[in-house]
Write an enzyme that holds these catalytic residues in place. Structure first.
Site, PDB file in Angstrom:
ATOM      1  N   ASP A 220      -9.887  42.921 -36.380  1.00 43.08           N
ATOM      2  CA  ASP A 220      -9.195  43.617 -37.515  1.00 43.08           C
ATOM      3  C   ASP A 220      -8.762  45.197 -37.212  1.00 43.08           C
ATOM      4  O   ASP A 220      -9.419  45.520 -36.012  1.00 43.08           O
ATOM      5  CB  ASP A 220     -10.286  43.611 -38.601  1.00 43.08           C
ATOM      6  CG  ASP A 220      -9.286  44.179 -40.012  1.00 43.08           C
ATOM      7  OD1 ASP A 220      -8.235  44.097 -40.150  1.00 43.08           O
ATOM      8  OD2 ASP A 220     -10.104  45.126 -40.531  1.00 43.08           O
ATOM      9  N   SER A 221      -8.119  45.845 -37.879  1.00 43.63           N
ATOM     10  CA  SER A 221      -7.995  47.207 -37.526  1.00 43.63           C
ATOM     11  C   SER A 221      -9.099  48.044 -37.651  1.00 43.63           C
ATOM     12  O   SER A 221      -9.394  49.195 -37.056  1.00 43.63           O
ATOM     13  CB  SER A 221      -6.941  47.820 -38.346  1.00 43.63           C
ATOM     14  OG  SER A 221      -7.224  47.570 -39.940  1.00 43.63           O
TER      15      SER A 221
ATOM     16  N   CYS B 132      -7.154  40.207 -40.350  1.00 46.33           N
ATOM     17  CA  CYS B 132      -6.530  41.492 -40.862  1.00 46.33           C
ATOM     18  C   CYS B 132      -5.036  40.848 -41.487  1.00 46.33           C
ATOM     19  O   CYS B 132      -4.338  40.192 -40.876  1.00 46.33           O
ATOM     20  CB  CYS B 132      -6.069  42.222 -39.561  1.00 46.33           C
ATOM     21  SG  CYS B 132      -5.004  43.621 -39.985  1.00 46.33           S
TER      22      CYS B 132
ATOM     23  N   GLU C  86     -12.649  52.796 -45.853  1.00 45.31           N
ATOM     24  CA  GLU C  86     -12.984  53.268 -44.244  1.00 45.31           C
ATOM     25  C   GLU C  86     -14.016  54.727 -44.618  1.00 45.31           C
ATOM     26  O   GLU C  86     -14.696  54.848 -43.819  1.00 45.31           O
ATOM     27  CB  GLU C  86     -12.002  53.491 -43.475  1.00 45.31           C
ATOM     28  CG  GLU C  86     -11.167  52.218 -42.976  1.00 45.31           C
ATOM     29  CD  GLU C  86     -11.989  51.495 -41.784  1.00 45.31           C
ATOM     30  OE1 GLU C  86     -12.666  52.337 -41.219  1.00 45.31           O
ATOM     31  OE2 GLU C  86     -11.733  50.239 -41.652  1.00 45.31           O
TER      32      GLU C  86
ATOM     33  N   CYS D 126      -5.382  42.154 -47.961  1.00 47.35           N
ATOM     34  CA  CYS D 126      -6.008  42.880 -46.799  1.00 47.35           C
ATOM     35  C   CYS D 126      -7.437  42.575 -47.010  1.00 47.35           C
ATOM     36  O   CYS D 126      -8.103  42.726 -47.829  1.00 47.35           O
ATOM     37  CB  CYS D 126      -5.733  44.245 -47.148  1.00 47.35           C
ATOM     38  SG  CYS D 126      -6.444  45.602 -46.323  1.00 47.35           S
TER      39      CYS D 126
ATOM     40  N   HIS E  48      -9.808  44.522 -46.161  1.00 44.46           N
ATOM     41  CA  HIS E  48     -10.635  45.730 -46.668  1.00 44.46           C
ATOM     42  C   HIS E  48     -11.075  45.407 -48.014  1.00 44.46           C
ATOM     43  O   HIS E  48     -11.918  45.988 -48.630  1.00 44.46           O
ATOM     44  CB  HIS E  48     -10.051  46.876 -46.392  1.00 44.46           C
ATOM     45  CG  HIS E  48     -10.161  47.470 -45.070  1.00 44.46           C
ATOM     46  ND1 HIS E  48      -9.597  47.047 -43.653  1.00 44.46           N
ATOM     47  CD2 HIS E  48     -10.734  48.602 -44.385  1.00 44.46           C
ATOM     48  CE1 HIS E  48      -9.928  47.553 -42.762  1.00 44.46           C
ATOM     49  NE2 HIS E  48     -10.344  48.713 -43.203  1.00 44.46           N
TER      50      HIS E  48
HETATM   51  N1  DGL Z   1      -7.971  44.950 -43.020  1.00 43.05           N
HETATM   52  C1  DGL Z   1      -6.575  45.144 -42.554  1.00 43.05           C
HETATM   53  C2  DGL Z   1      -5.546  44.311 -43.537  1.00 43.05           C
HETATM   54  O1  DGL Z   1      -6.073  43.207 -43.555  1.00 43.05           O
HETATM   55  C3  DGL Z   1      -5.990  46.545 -42.979  1.00 43.05           C
HETATM   56  C4  DGL Z   1      -5.059  47.145 -42.400  1.00 43.05           C
HETATM   57  C5  DGL Z   1      -4.803  48.580 -41.905  1.00 43.05           C
HETATM   58  O2  DGL Z   1      -5.494  48.969 -41.011  1.00 43.05           O
HETATM   59  O3  DGL Z   1      -4.023  49.100 -42.579  1.00 43.05           O
HETATM   60  O4  DGL Z   1      -4.405  44.344 -43.603  1.00 43.05           O
END
Ligand code: DGL
Length: 271
Positions: free
Chosen positions: A11-12, A74, A152, A186, A188
């Site tokens: 993931d990011s 992600c 975050e 997402c 997150h």
């Molecule tokens: N967890 C990522 C997602 O599902 C976050 C993306 C981001 O870093 O903007 O889209």
């Protein structure tokens, strides 16, 4: 014969840990290697070209760890860069299609909300897939650009006015549309689910992509005879920057009271 290679997940940032949590519950014997690109988060505000470049680098990092399957945990990568997986030598699982299937299944009034990053919502991928599954569905999409920075930064509490006001700002149109199902597009966002549930009300079903994605991974491993037969798998986390919020989230989501999750920093650009 057991396939003892680990499952690779990326993931990011820390959001993909919500998928890892579901993988551990569905597949407790599997070793998991996680990569969180905490140095370059967020992805969702970047161009599709950059997201694809990052996705390829993340996938290559996981391949260097000899993984047997890769999960793009992600929503952003799954929406705009899933085609990067075409050349992968191992099975690939993304998070969009399984969430759409779950949403169509559980929705009674077929009014489905989708929230995600700007890149995810601009891709139109959820809407396209939901309408393909159910052409009479009404789909209400909203990008929630500030949700990833909130998570975050460790801001997720329902007592925090920044959290509640941000949730209200983004979700008011979705609530007014009277959806009965809301896809957290997402990974997150499950960390904000208390605040989202409080605002949307208990009758709206929140779809956490991790649950159906973990079931899809299990199906692939079972049908390919690729399960690990260990009693308890090991979790290894790698990140491009060690941040306090990643350590806190990994301990909260994956750790036990006595066990800290080990996190190692890697230079993704030098691979
Ligand atoms: N967890 C990522 C997602 O599902 C976050 C993306 C981001 O870093 O903007 O889209």
């Amino acid at each position: 014969m057991a396939d003892t290679r680990p499952i690779g997940v990326f993931d990011s940032g820390l959001g993909g840990l919500t998928v890892v949590k579901e993988l551990i519950s569905a597949l407790p014997g599997e070793d998991i290697v996680y990569f969180g690109d905490t140095d370059r988060v967020p992805y969702g505000t970047k161009s599709n070209e950059t997201i694809k470049k990052f996705a390829i680098e993340d996938e290559n990092f996981l391949l260097s760890k000899n993984v047997k399957l890769i999960v793009a945990a992600c929503g952003t990568v799954s929406s705009v860069a899933a085609d990067t997986a075409k050349v992968l030598p191992v099975p690939f699982v993304e998070v969009v299609s399984h969430s759409c299937k779950s949403a169509v299944k559980v929705s009674n009034n077929k009014k489905i909300g989708v929230i995600g990053t700007s890149a995810t919502i601009n891709s139109g991928e959820h809407k396209r897939q939901i309408l393909e599954l159910c052409k009479e569905a009404e789909v209400f999409c909203q990008s929630c650009t500030l949700f990833v920075p909130l998570v975050e930064s460790g801001l997720v509490s329902t007592d925090d006015i920044i959290v509640t006001e941000t949730v209200k700002k983004y979700l008011t149109p979705i609530k007014e549309a009277e959806v009965d199902t809301l896809i957290l597009g997402c990974t997150h966002y499950p960390l904000l689910s208390d605040a989202i549930r409080k605002f949307m009300g208990e009758n709206v079903v929140l779809i956490n992509a991790g649950v159906s994605t973990a079931a899809a991974v299990k199906d692939i491993l079972v049908s390919g005879n690729m399960l690990n037969t260990k009693e308890k798998g090991d979790i290894s986390c790698f990140v491009s920057d060690i941040t306090p919020s990643f350590s806190a989230a990994s301990s909260m989501l994956l750790g036990s009271p006595t066990e800290e999750i080990r996190v190692e920093k890697v230079d993704i650009n030098s691979l």
